[in-house]
Design an enzyme around this catalytic site. Structure first.
Site, PDB file in Angstrom:
ATOM      1  N   SER A 184       0.990  -1.297  -0.179  1.00 45.44           N
ATOM      2  CA  SER A 184       0.103  -0.036  -0.014  1.00 45.44           C
ATOM      3  C   SER A 184       0.741   1.099   0.022  1.00 45.44           C
ATOM      4  O   SER A 184       2.107   1.347   0.182  1.00 45.44           O
ATOM      5  CB  SER A 184      -0.712   0.103   1.350  1.00 45.44           C
ATOM      6  OG  SER A 184      -0.232   0.550   2.503  1.00 45.44           O
ATOM      7  N   ASP A 185       0.490   2.346  -0.165  1.00 43.31           N
ATOM      8  CA  ASP A 185       1.201   3.430  -0.037  1.00 43.31           C
ATOM      9  C   ASP A 185       1.058   3.942   1.436  1.00 43.31           C
ATOM     10  O   ASP A 185       0.258   3.411   2.248  1.00 43.31           O
ATOM     11  CB  ASP A 185       0.365   4.497  -0.917  1.00 43.31           C
ATOM     12  CG  ASP A 185       1.767   5.753  -1.045  1.00 43.31           C
ATOM     13  OD1 ASP A 185       2.725   5.913  -0.342  1.00 43.31           O
ATOM     14  OD2 ASP A 185       1.715   6.687  -2.068  1.00 43.31           O
ATOM     15  N   TRP A 186       1.613   4.926   1.820  1.00 40.94           N
ATOM     16  CA  TRP A 186       1.759   5.130   3.427  1.00 40.94           C
ATOM     17  C   TRP A 186       0.347   5.534   3.935  1.00 40.94           C
ATOM     18  O   TRP A 186      -0.356   6.400   3.539  1.00 40.94           O
ATOM     19  CB  TRP A 186       2.642   6.630   3.440  1.00 40.94           C
ATOM     20  CG  TRP A 186       2.771   7.220   4.555  1.00 40.94           C
ATOM     21  CD1 TRP A 186       2.082   8.031   5.494  1.00 40.94           C
ATOM     22  CD2 TRP A 186       3.880   7.004   5.528  1.00 40.94           C
ATOM     23  NE1 TRP A 186       2.611   8.120   6.494  1.00 40.94           N
ATOM     24  CE2 TRP A 186       3.770   7.622   6.866  1.00 40.94           C
ATOM     25  CE3 TRP A 186       5.134   6.170   5.316  1.00 40.94           C
ATOM     26  CZ2 TRP A 186       4.969   7.665   7.743  1.00 40.94           C
ATOM     27  CZ3 TRP A 186       6.304   6.381   6.343  1.00 40.94           C
ATOM     28  CH2 TRP A 186       5.959   6.767   7.435  1.00 40.94           C
ATOM     29  N   ALA A 206      -1.998   4.320   3.602  1.00 45.14           N
ATOM     30  CA  ALA A 206      -3.385   4.375   2.531  1.00 45.14           C
ATOM     31  C   ALA A 206      -4.520   3.134   2.884  1.00 45.14           C
ATOM     32  O   ALA A 206      -5.765   3.557   2.601  1.00 45.14           O
ATOM     33  CB  ALA A 206      -3.157   3.970   1.075  1.00 45.14           C
TER      34      ALA A 206
END
Ligand code: BGC
Length: 739
Positions: free
Chosen positions: A268-270, A272
């Site tokens: 995932s992104d940070w 997210a």
């Protein structure tokens, strides 16, 4: 079990798969979830919580740790103190260099040079690996057609063909280049998908992309990265057509895993996953964890929804053990592929100083190839060292070792930078007087404090080099602009300096295309430098003094003014395209002009329908002429290929590189096709007077698009091809594709 070629990209080895399977059978649920959890490092220390978490098998991956000693100690804890001894992934954003900073990715895209981009990525990975990093969050492959978006700096431009070629090159450079197999690095193609289509170019905003366009434009660079063997993929923060990418099974399961057969890691992104609740998709972390893992996100970056809720979700049956095991297998397989089970440690010496010169050479070449000459009236450039007596260098960006590096340079070292002023002084003095004036406080400041001094310097000089643009902080993540003109009172500064009548060269340092509009008219020459990185000054001095001719070509269209956005070359045609000569200058439309008097065509009354400079455009100190386009054969079927070639002549007086570009239009199709699409390109170096026939093999398969049923289709019919030096090339011919 035999070794097998892997489903896509990297090989799968039977022994590795056995080890992965055996480990998973031995793991507790807590240890499995640990492999799916990435935490922020302790920034130069190992706090107790991090030590305990790694030793307890509750963390499989650490982000943002760049001290090799700490990285090794973390690996030691993981290998020796945790029950199963599983090594760590240690991740970092190395977007355009580590210590040695290369031009921003958008600038590198202007080189149209996959080999060069690959070489720069290899250097970046080598430096990062020496710090203990084994996972790099690059390349960013988001197509964008909106220069308001700050992250345009990080991407490879507006076009899927160019971004695919360069993105794949970055993957190869990052992953395959490390000289020492013990220092292998995984790359990460990000952000799947549609992040660059954020509404109004406002970072993190929702994207609405019809599926056909998603598949034809936004997804191909990711597919190319996977074919180049990219080890991991990061999800986008953003909402795509109503489902945030981080919980989007269409993207992550259907396209990525099933259609593309990707068997690497999805991260995932940070935060997210926890942000899914903020999007309004879930009630909170528990549901967010469920949606993300079920959609196919293996590792959660930063937030703790998996650690907090997967056990309960498994108990309740909302998440299956098979899904968790599959995610864990993806992570363990990556660790295997990186050789971490054999050796997770990094020699403590850091980057050998012996390589520093070589790295600077690569950075200089990269900056040299990234600059784009947009205008050169009266051949002001190159500077004529023999007759020149004085040069005014105006603008504080000319001598700021930090700002030239651009966005995302966590580990970049401004002390290594060569500024333009330094390089010019070294090159020109004492024969030529180099007169420096700051010109402005910052690019955003207003007022005349430094203007008189700048104008005086201009008056005293034979030629003016005026450096304008944006500091690093005006682009990059979360740094979008609603008006992409020159910030502050720079336009006024340009006007006052231009009024001196001295030949005026604008050097633009920026993280995005700026809408230069009227400003461009005041300059005799414009060289667009983007943020050129560590060796920017030296490279630009080479270009200004004619050691080398500019060869960069725009990887994005440059609007005249912000209101034209989105403006990109591969638009669809409309039933009422503008015709040549439009628009009537808006001020000349008479009062009470009849409703239809200006044509009822597709253009803006105040800007027309063309960009200031189109995609693919860029001048040289040489002049290239194109002729004698040939097609062989001129009729093909979908399974065939044809050869398209043209003569390219260097009609100038200096040796130079031209980027020869091949465009196609599918003239009639069941889904209207773009007016042009880039299909291939090649850099060629030609001596003065030299003519070379440059040919491209165009396969029927390259003419595929996604039809209304969302399947790739190659439709018979007429096509037009062009070969030239930009997307506005006019040398073309037609061919027929038969059923
Ligand atoms: C960015 C990613 C980056 C991550 C880790 C996020 O804010 O969107 O591109 O890889 O942070 O630093």
């Amino acid at each position: 079990m035999q070794d097998s070629p892997g489903r896509r990209g990297l090989p799968r080895h039977a022994a590795d798969e056995r080890r992965v399977g055996a480990l998973i059978r031995d793991m507790t649920l807590e240890e499995k979830i640990g492999q799916l959890t990435q935490v922020q490092g302790g920034e130069g220390a190992i706090p107790d919580w991090l030590h305990d978490s790694v030793a307890g098998g509750r963390t499989g991956s650490v982000l943002n740790e760049v001290d090799v000693g700490i990285a090794n100690e973390l690996q030691r804890i993981a290998r020796q103190e945790s029950r199963l001894g599983i090594p760590l992934l240690i991740a970092r954003d190395v977007i355009h260099g580590f210590r040695t900073v290369f031009p921003i990715p958008l600038a590198q895209a202007a080189s149209w040079n996959p080999e060069g981009v690959e070489e720069a990525a290899r250097v970046a990975a080598t430096e990062a690996a020496a710090a203990g990093i084994n996972w790099i969050f690059a390349p960013m492959l988001d197509i964008t057609r909106d220069p308001r978006w700050g992250r345009i700096a990080e991407c490879l431009g507006e076009d899927p063909c160019l971004a695919s070629a360069l993105g794949a090159a970055m993957v190869r450079g990052l992953q395959d280049g490390a000289p020492n197999p013990r220092r292998r690095v995984a790359a990460c193609a990000k952000h799947l998908a549609g992040y660059g289509a954020a509404e109004a170019g406002r970072d993190y905003a929702a994207a609405s992309i019809p599926e056909g366009e998603l598949r034809d434009v936004y997804l191909p660079p990711f597919r190319a990265a996977i074919e180049a063997g990219v080890a991991s993929v990061m999800t986008s923060f953003s909402d795509l057509n109503g489902v945030p990418a981080t919980a989007n099974p269409f993207l992550l399961r259907q396209v990525l895993r099933e259609e593309w057969e990707f068997d690497g890691v999805v991260v995932s992104d940070w935060n997210a996953i926890t942000e899914l609740a903020v999007h309004g998709l879930t009630e909170g972390d528990r549901q967010s964890a469920r949606e993300a893992i079920n959609a196919g996100v293996d590792i959660e970056m930063a937030s703790g929804a998996y650690a907090g809720h997967l056990p309960d979700l498994l108990r309740s049956g909302e998440v299956s053990e098979a899904h968790i095991d599959e995610a864990v297998a993806n992570v363990l397989r990556l660790k295997q592929r990186l050789g971490l089970f054999e050796d997770a440690f990094t020699p403590p010496g850091g980057v050998p100083t012996s390589t520093a010169e070589e790295h600077r050479r690569v950075a200089r070449r990269s900056a040299l190839e990234s600059a784009v000459l947009l205008k050169n009236e009266g051949e002001v450039l190159p500077l004529r060292a023999d007759t020149l007596r004085s040069v005014a260098v105006i603008g504080y960006l000319a001598d700021d070792p930090y700002e030239q590096l651009g966005t995302w340079i966590f580990d970049g070292d401004p002390d290594l930078s060569v500024t333009l002023l330094e390089a010019l002084r070294e090159r020109l003095e004492p024969a030529v007087v180099v007169d420096y004036a700051r010109g402005m406080e910052t690019t955003r400041s207003r007022g005349r404090k430094y203007v008189d001094e700048a104008v005086a310097a201009a008056r005293r000089s034979d030629v003016v080099l005026l450096v304008v643009g944006e500091e690093s902080i005006l682009s990059g993540e979360g740094h979008c602009r609603a008006d992409i003109g020159l910030p502050g009172s720079q336009a006024e500064l340009v006007a006052e300096v231009a009024a001196t009548g001295r030949p005026l060269v604008l050097l633009v340092m920026a993280g995005r295309p700026l809408a230069l509009g009227d400003v461009a008219e005041r300059a005799d020459a414009i060289l667009y430098l983007w943020h050129p990185g560590t060796m920017g000054g030296a490279a630009v001095a080479d270009l200004l003094t004619g050691v080398e001719s500019p060869s960069g070509k725009l990887p994005v269209s440059f609007p005249r003014m912000t209101g034209q956005i989105p403006i990109y070359y591969s638009r669809r045609n409309t039933g009422r395209p503008a015709t040549a000569g439009m628009p009537v200058p808006v001020e000349e439309i008479p009062p009470r002009a009849p409703q239809t008097s200006v044509g009822n065509r597709s253009f803006h009354l105040d800007a027309g329908d063309t960009p200031l400079w189109p995609f693919g455009y860029g001048l040289s100190y040489a002049r290239f002429e194109y002729g004698d386009l040939r097609l062989a054969p001129d009729t093909i079927s979908a399974g065939d290929a044809l050869e398209v070639s043209a003569n390219v002549t260097n009609a100038g007086e200096v040796e130079a590189v031209e980027v020869v570009q091949l465009y196609v239009r599918d003239l009639v199709a069941s889904v209207t096709r773009p007016v042009r699409e880039l299909k291939d390109f090649r850099r060629v170096r030609l001596a003065p007077g030299e003519t070379r026939r440059v040919g491209f093999r165009l396969a029927g398969a390259q003419l595929a698009f996604h039809g209304l049923d969302m399947r790739p289709v190659i439709e018979p019919g007429r096509f037009r091809v062009w070969i030239g030096g930009s997307s506005a090339a006019d040398l073309g011919a037609e061919f027929e594709l038969t059923a």
